[in-house]
Scaffold this motif. Structure first.
Motif, PDB file in Angstrom:
ATOM      1  N   ASP A 192       0.849  -1.195   0.000  1.00 16.76           N
ATOM      2  CA  ASP A 192       0.000   0.000   0.000  1.00 16.76           C
ATOM      3  C   ASP A 192       0.883   1.243   0.000  1.00 16.76           C
ATOM      4  O   ASP A 192       1.908   1.295   0.695  1.00 16.76           O
ATOM      5  CB  ASP A 192      -0.921   0.015   1.225  1.00 16.76           C
ATOM      6  N   ILE A 193       0.459   2.241  -0.778  1.00 17.80           N
ATOM      7  CA  ILE A 193       1.206   3.494  -0.889  1.00 17.80           C
ATOM      8  C   ILE A 193       0.317   4.632  -0.440  1.00 17.80           C
ATOM      9  O   ILE A 193      -0.870   4.690  -0.783  1.00 17.80           O
ATOM     10  CB  ILE A 193       1.686   3.716  -2.340  1.00 17.80           C
ATOM     11  N   THR A 194       0.890   5.550   0.338  1.00 20.01           N
ATOM     12  CA  THR A 194       0.185   6.759   0.772  1.00 20.01           C
ATOM     13  C   THR A 194       0.755   7.959   0.041  1.00 20.01           C
ATOM     14  O   THR A 194       1.975   8.172   0.023  1.00 20.01           O
ATOM     15  CB  THR A 194       0.350   6.977   2.288  1.00 20.01           C
ATOM     16  N   ALA A 195      -0.120   8.725  -0.584  1.00 23.26           N
ATOM     17  CA  ALA A 195       0.260   9.980  -1.244  1.00 23.26           C
ATOM     18  C   ALA A 195      -0.394  11.110  -0.481  1.00 23.26           C
ATOM     19  O   ALA A 195      -1.622  11.150  -0.343  1.00 23.26           O
ATOM     20  CB  ALA A 195      -0.187   9.986  -2.701  1.00 23.26           C
ATOM     21  N   GLY A 196       0.402  12.027   0.038  1.00 24.51           N
ATOM     22  CA  GLY A 196      -0.099  13.088   0.893  1.00 24.51           C
ATOM     23  C   GLY A 196      -0.963  14.103   0.169  1.00 24.51           C
ATOM     24  O   GLY A 196      -1.051  14.107  -1.076  1.00 24.51           O
ATOM     25  N   PRO A 197      -1.605  15.000   0.911  1.00 24.97           N
ATOM     26  CA  PRO A 197      -2.508  15.996   0.308  1.00 24.97           C
ATOM     27  C   PRO A 197      -1.801  16.961  -0.628  1.00 24.97           C
ATOM     28  O   PRO A 197      -2.436  17.580  -1.482  1.00 24.97           O
ATOM     29  CB  PRO A 197      -3.088  16.725   1.525  1.00 24.97           C
ATOM     30  N   ASP A 198      -0.484  17.124  -0.495  1.00 28.60           N
ATOM     31  CA  ASP A 198       0.255  18.049  -1.363  1.00 28.60           C
ATOM     32  C   ASP A 198       0.868  17.357  -2.574  1.00 28.60           C
ATOM     33  O   ASP A 198       1.612  17.986  -3.330  1.00 28.60           O
ATOM     34  CB  ASP A 198       1.373  18.740  -0.562  1.00 28.60           C
ATOM     35  N   THR A 199       0.565  16.085  -2.768  1.00 29.18           N
ATOM     36  CA  THR A 199       1.128  15.380  -3.909  1.00 29.18           C
ATOM     37  C   THR A 199       0.587  15.954  -5.208  1.00 29.18           C
ATOM     38  O   THR A 199      -0.508  16.540  -5.257  1.00 29.18           O
ATOM     39  CB  THR A 199       0.809  13.868  -3.831  1.00 29.18           C
ATOM     40  N   SER A 200       1.364  15.808  -6.293  1.00 24.67           N
ATOM     41  CA  SER A 200       0.961  16.311  -7.602  1.00 24.67           C
ATOM     42  C   SER A 200       0.004  15.323  -8.252  1.00 24.67           C
ATOM     43  O   SER A 200       0.304  14.135  -8.359  1.00 24.67           O
ATOM     44  CB  SER A 200       2.189  16.522  -8.492  1.00 24.67           C
ATOM     45  N   VAL A 201      -1.168  15.815  -8.667  1.00 25.56           N
ATOM     46  CA  VAL A 201      -2.188  14.980  -9.291  1.00 25.56           C
ATOM     47  C   VAL A 201      -2.487  15.542 -10.671  1.00 25.56           C
ATOM     48  O   VAL A 201      -2.897  16.695 -10.810  1.00 25.56           O
ATOM     49  CB  VAL A 201      -3.477  14.939  -8.440  1.00 25.56           C
TER      50      VAL A 201
END
Length: 363
Positions: free
Chosen positions: A262-271
């Motif tokens: 499982d990978i967590t991408a934070g709220p500031d990650t580029s989408v």
């Protein structure tokens, strides 16, 4: 006067059954340096040749300064062209090579002499006017090719792989020279290259092409950090791409991956694509320089364990190639000063912060 010097409007070019450029739209602003970047055969040189007038669009419109020039020959367009292999006349002196375009325009000889002197100073070769091209180095010949194009004061300067025939040191020197001339003259430049490093270094904007289509247009930082799909992500720089499924997108993105991690991408990650709801497919882009490598196996959030297969030293940095349990290869890039004592065959752990992943939604 329009802020756009060049407009391509739904431009298509076919050679028989082959579509070299497909429905290209591109606006090039006055004074900017834009690169057409892509692999061999992607249509970038054909696009440049349509701007120059050496090719006529099968469909669509090419505009210069707001005028439709789709059927206008090259000599009636206010452009300069720098080719990959210099294309200097070997039987003419440097001064005569530079003067050629001015003489074709009927410019007075006294003005020609003044402009030759000025442009030779501009490219830092003031003493070579009476030499022949064969007496110049490759870098000097390319500077003269630049001077010959700039002396006619074109609205647009087109450069087709201008540095690819030079060695690494000369390429870097000429790259700086082109950037300097662009900055000082504020001339609009359209620059074709397949070299990602070159494009990232010199561009105001980049137009990334593949299979005859423009896939993304943007500033280098935008294209690198927010690629419009897997092709751009993989072509610009180095990329680790992992497929996954969104399991939660509340405060951050939780993603189940094909790696059984499982990978967590934070709220500031580029989408890139905002449609990342629970259950949607996603491709995770991990740039090698955003990853860390530790000796031994580990576990936890955003942690991948595997076996080190290869290390490549590149002077200021080192590239580590790690094989995960399922055979997936992950590349990690670290400064040499930050290298760790590991050798091929060792068990290692790759980890990254939650803001490292770049998320590419359904394309």
């Amino acid at each position: 006067m329009s802020d756009n010097v060049v407009n391509l409007r739904q431009v298509t070019k076919k050679f028989g059954s082959l579509t070299a450029v497909n429905n290209a739209d591109l606006e090039i602003e006055r004074g900017e340096l834009i690169t057409l970047l892509g692999p061999s055969g992607c249509g970038k040189t054909t696009t440049l040749r349509m701007i120059a007038g050496f090719e006529t669009p099968t469909e669509g419109v090419v505009e210069l300064n707001g005028n439709d020039v789709s059927d206008v020959p090259p000599y009636e367009r206010d452009i300069g062209m720098v080719f990959q292999y210099f294309a200097l006349f070997p039987h003419m002196t440097v001064a005569d090579n530079i003067a050629f375009g001015l003489k074709m325009k009927g410019v007075d000889q006294s003005e020609i002499d003044d402009r030759i002197e000025e442009v030779l100073e501009m490219v830092s070769l003031p003493e070579v006017g009476d030499r022949y091209p064969e007496n110049l180095s490759g870098g000097q010949q390319q500077r003269i090719a630049l001077a010959r194009s700039l002396v006619v004061e074109p609205d647009v300067l087109l450069l087709d792989e201008p540095l690819s025939s030079l060695d690494k040191k000369l390429r870097e020197e000429m790259r700086m020279e082109i950037m300097r001339l662009h900055r000082e003259l504020n001339v609009t430049m359209v620059y074709v290259t397949h070299n990602q490093t070159e494009a990232l270094a010199i561009s105001d904007r980049m137009a990334v092409m593949n299979d005859g289509e423009i896939r993304q247009v943007g500033a280098p930082t935008e294209v690198y950090q927010e690629p419009a799909g897997e092709f751009v992500a993989d072509f610009i720089g180095s990329a680790n791409l992992v497929d996954g499924t969104i399991t939660s997108n509340t405060d951050s993105y939780e993603i189940a991956t094909e790696l059984d991690v499982d990978i967590t991408a934070g709220p500031d990650t580029s989408v890139h694509d905002g449609n990342l709801e629970d259950g949607n497919s996603v491709t995770i882009l991990l740039r090698p320089e955003r990853l860390s490598l530790q000796s031994g196996s580990g576990n936890g959030t955003n942690t991948l364990s595997g076996t080190l297969r290869e290390v490549t030293y590149l002077g200021s940095s080192a590239e580590y190639f790690v094989e995960l349990a399922d055979g997936t290869e992950v590349q990690v890039t670290s400064p040499v000063r930050g290298t760790i004592d590991v050798s091929p065959g060792d068990e290692v752990t790759v980890s990254f912060d939650p803001d490292a992943p770049i998320l590419l939604g359904d394309q």
